[in-house]
Design a protein around this motif. Structure first.
Motif, PDB file in Angstrom:
ATOM      1  N   GLN A  67       4.836  -0.890  -3.528  1.00 21.02           N
ATOM      2  CA  GLN A  67       6.116  -1.144  -2.871  1.00 21.02           C
ATOM      3  C   GLN A  67       6.504  -0.025  -1.898  1.00 21.02           C
ATOM      4  O   GLN A  67       7.381  -0.210  -1.059  1.00 21.02           O
ATOM      5  CB  GLN A  67       7.212  -1.339  -3.923  1.00 21.02           C
ATOM      6  N   GLY A  71       4.906  -2.086   5.909  1.00 23.22           N
ATOM      7  CA  GLY A  71       4.302  -3.386   6.149  1.00 23.22           C
ATOM      8  C   GLY A  71       3.743  -3.605   7.534  1.00 23.22           C
ATOM      9  O   GLY A  71       3.431  -4.736   7.886  1.00 23.22           O
ATOM     10  N   VAL A  77       4.638  -5.562  -0.289  1.00 25.72           N
ATOM     11  CA  VAL A  77       5.074  -6.063  -1.587  1.00 25.72           C
ATOM     12  C   VAL A  77       6.592  -6.197  -1.553  1.00 25.72           C
ATOM     13  O   VAL A  77       7.311  -5.222  -1.339  1.00 25.72           O
ATOM     14  CB  VAL A  77       4.633  -5.114  -2.717  1.00 25.72           C
ATOM     15  N   THR A  91       4.221 -10.931  -2.140  1.00 32.28           N
ATOM     16  CA  THR A  91       4.008 -10.152  -0.924  1.00 32.28           C
ATOM     17  C   THR A  91       4.348 -11.007   0.296  1.00 32.28           C
ATOM     18  O   THR A  91       4.408 -12.235   0.211  1.00 32.28           O
ATOM     19  CB  THR A  91       2.535  -9.683  -0.807  1.00 32.28           C
ATOM     20  N   ILE A 153      -4.559  -6.827   2.605  1.00 33.67           N
ATOM     21  CA  ILE A 153      -3.861  -7.364   1.444  1.00 33.67           C
ATOM     22  C   ILE A 153      -4.517  -6.845   0.173  1.00 33.67           C
ATOM     23  O   ILE A 153      -5.599  -6.258   0.202  1.00 33.67           O
ATOM     24  CB  ILE A 153      -3.846  -8.902   1.447  1.00 33.67           C
TER      25      ILE A 153
END
Length: 548
Positions: A67, A71, A77, A91, A153
């Motif tokens: 987390q 991103g 996440v 996600t 990912i």
């Protein structure tokens, strides 16, 4: 994407499931959508793993660490419940195919694309390592391709699998990774450092450029692959000479001799013109651009499974089966609420700390709202289009994307995935403008409205809005839009209510971007002195000038 099976839940946490994306060693992965319109990928852990206390402990730690990863080059996440009967993690959904799917289909990437791929993946690894995570399983199926660059990912979560073997017995020292893309130290079961991900990156780049793994084929026996990784040199004979130094440096047997992610970015960008979009050229070949366009339309027009949910009783994983009814819309408009899930959680329910809130995607700027302590009013999901309209809309956009590929991506491309910075399209009206009246007479959008339009907020080039309008019928997705700022990039779409003029559009939905990207109100488009004016139902308005 496959339809949900009878045994699949209809909801997981606060997310309504749309279909099954796949299944792996850890669990099943579903495409899902929040009540506020955010599309996510939800991974539901296998029940047998959920019963292992050491797995749960590692899963909890790895989710918390993941987390903290930004991103920009990863699938962030967004939410998780590590204490549910069956733990899960959500996600951001990346609307693009995997590198494995693209290259495995017989389409190796050209040199420039591989260099941009290398820079993007190196940046992703830099962010992952900065959060104290080692990916451990970087491979082509964990790299997704979007219009504006690659995304990584499944970072970090793979470590939780080290807690158990295939028969569920707890054991330390297990190797986690895919044989053809493991590092020598993983093969030997040695302690790992971030450099192991750099080795895997070298194997991924070799595969991207040649369609072949550097230590053997996909049909090779796993033990043979692992022996070659540990003891032999890679086969880079099919690799273009210009990429050999970049890839071979990553594949050094000694972890200390491999470049850092920052060094890889600098090395890759020396021959990649600065990255995706830096020279107004897309980073992928035109045929792939068209493919991504079709993929995005399929996502936008996915059926709403509400009826199926009711048929299965609306059970939620790790929660009671009763689902509260949406709260009535409160004052101020729901569109201004963030799409993030609540910051107040049950014990063990750990939503990610959201990134800085971007400006709302509507025609005008709205100050970001602080997330409420409760979930607030829920936004109903858009009504599903009929099957005929879905097919027609997808076919039209696919044709548009194929034309795009044929005329050359230098002037025509669509940003529809990840954190895209806009959507551009060929202007559809004729030179003499006469087609506009014909289109309106035939019930379509007047061609003067079609094409790409841009504007900025408060005269700042940093806060930009770009929208593209394509021809379509009522109910089709005809508008795609991006909102960009110093710390965010959001992509949106809207369907046609009426062709006008003026043109009437439904509420905008979030296609991609950070958690602060929020759906917008319904809006009206009208031509005013050669500019396109977009007015939302709350009275906010922006004027756009045509760029393509």
């Amino acid at each position: 994407m496959r339809p949900l099976d009878a045994q699949d839940p209809a909801r997981i946490g606060d997310y309504r499931l749309l279909g099954r994306l796949g299944q792996g060693g850890m669990g099943r992965v579903f495409l899902a959508r929040s009540d506020r319109g955010r599309t996510v990928a939800v991974k539901l852990v296998h029940p047998e793993l959920a019963g292992e206390e050491e797995f749960r402990a590692r899963f909890r730690r790895e989710v918390r660490a993941a987390q903290r990863v930004g991103g920009e080059w990863t699938a962030p996440v967004l939410d998780a419940d590590t204490e549910a009967g069956t733990p899960w993690v959500a996600t951001g959904y990346i609307a693009g195919p995997s590198l494995q799917r693209v290259v495995g289909g017989g389409t190796p990437l050209p040199e420039r694309s591989v260099r941009i791929l290398a820079a993007g993946l190196a940046r992703a690894l830099g962010a992952i390592h900065a959060a104290g995570i080692i990916h451990r399983d970087l491979k082509p199926s964990n790299v997704l391709l979007t219009i504006d660059g690659p995304r990584v990912i499944d970072f970090g979560i793979a470590r939780a699998l080290e807690a158990v073997t295939g028969n569920g017995v707890t054991r330390t020292g297990d190797s986690v990774g895919s044989p053809g893309f493991m590092s020598p130290e993983q093969v030997r079961g040695e302690p790992l450092t971030p450099a192991c991900d750099v080795f895997s990156l070298g194997s991924v780049l070799a595969y991207a450029a040649t369609g072949r793994q550097p230590f053997g084929t996909a049909d090779s026996i796993a033990h043979a692959l692992m022996f070659r990784i540990a003891q032999e040199e890679p086969d880079l004979s099919a690799l273009p000479d210009a990429l050999r130094e970049l890839v071979s440096g990553c594949l050094a047997k000694d972890p200390e001799q491999r470049p850092t992610p920052a060094e890889l970015v600098a090395q890759a960008e020396r021959g990649a013109a600065g990255g995706p979009g830096a020279d107004d050229e897309p980073w992928l070949p035109g045929a792939l651009i068209a493919r991504l366009g079709r993929h995005a339309v399929e996502l936008l027009e996915a059926e709403d499974p509400q009826d199926g949910e009711n048929a299965r009783g609306g059970d939620r994983a790790g929660a009671p089966s009763a689902v509260p009814s949406p709260a009535p819309e409160g004052p101020g408009g729901v569109h201004a609420l963030p799409t993030a899930v609540s910051h107040t959680s049950a014990p063990g329910h750990t939503p990610a700390t959201p990134p800085p809130r971007p400006v709302a995607p509507g025609p005008a700027s709205h100050p970001p709202h602080t997330a409420r302590a409760d979930h607030g009013p829920a936004v109903p999901a858009p009504a599903p289009a009929s099957r005929r309209r879905r097919g027609a809309g997808a076919a039209r956009f696919a044709a548009f994307a194929l034309v795009l590929a044929g005329v050359g991506a230098a002037t025509v491309y669509a940003v529809l995935g990840g954190d895209g910075d806009g959507v551009r399209a060929e202007d559809a009206h004729g030179k003499d403008g006469r087609a506009s009246g014909q289109s309106a007479a035939n019930g379509g959008i007047p061609t003067d409205f079609l094409g790409t339009w841009e504007t900025t907020l408060d005269g700042s080039a940093v806060n930009a809005r770009r929208l593209t309008l394509i021809q379509g019928e009522t109910g089709d997705t005809v508008l795609t839009m991006t909102a960009t700022g110093a710390s965010y990039r959001c992509a949106f779409a809207a369907t046609l209510i009426s062709a006008g003029p003026p043109v009437r559009l439904g509420p905008s939905t979030v296609v991609s971007g950070p958690d602060g990207c929020r759906p917008g109100e319904s809006s009206t488009l009208e031509m005013v002195g050669g500019t396109l004016r977009r007015v939302s139902d709350d009275g906010k308005a922006l004027s756009y000038h045509k760029t393509g």
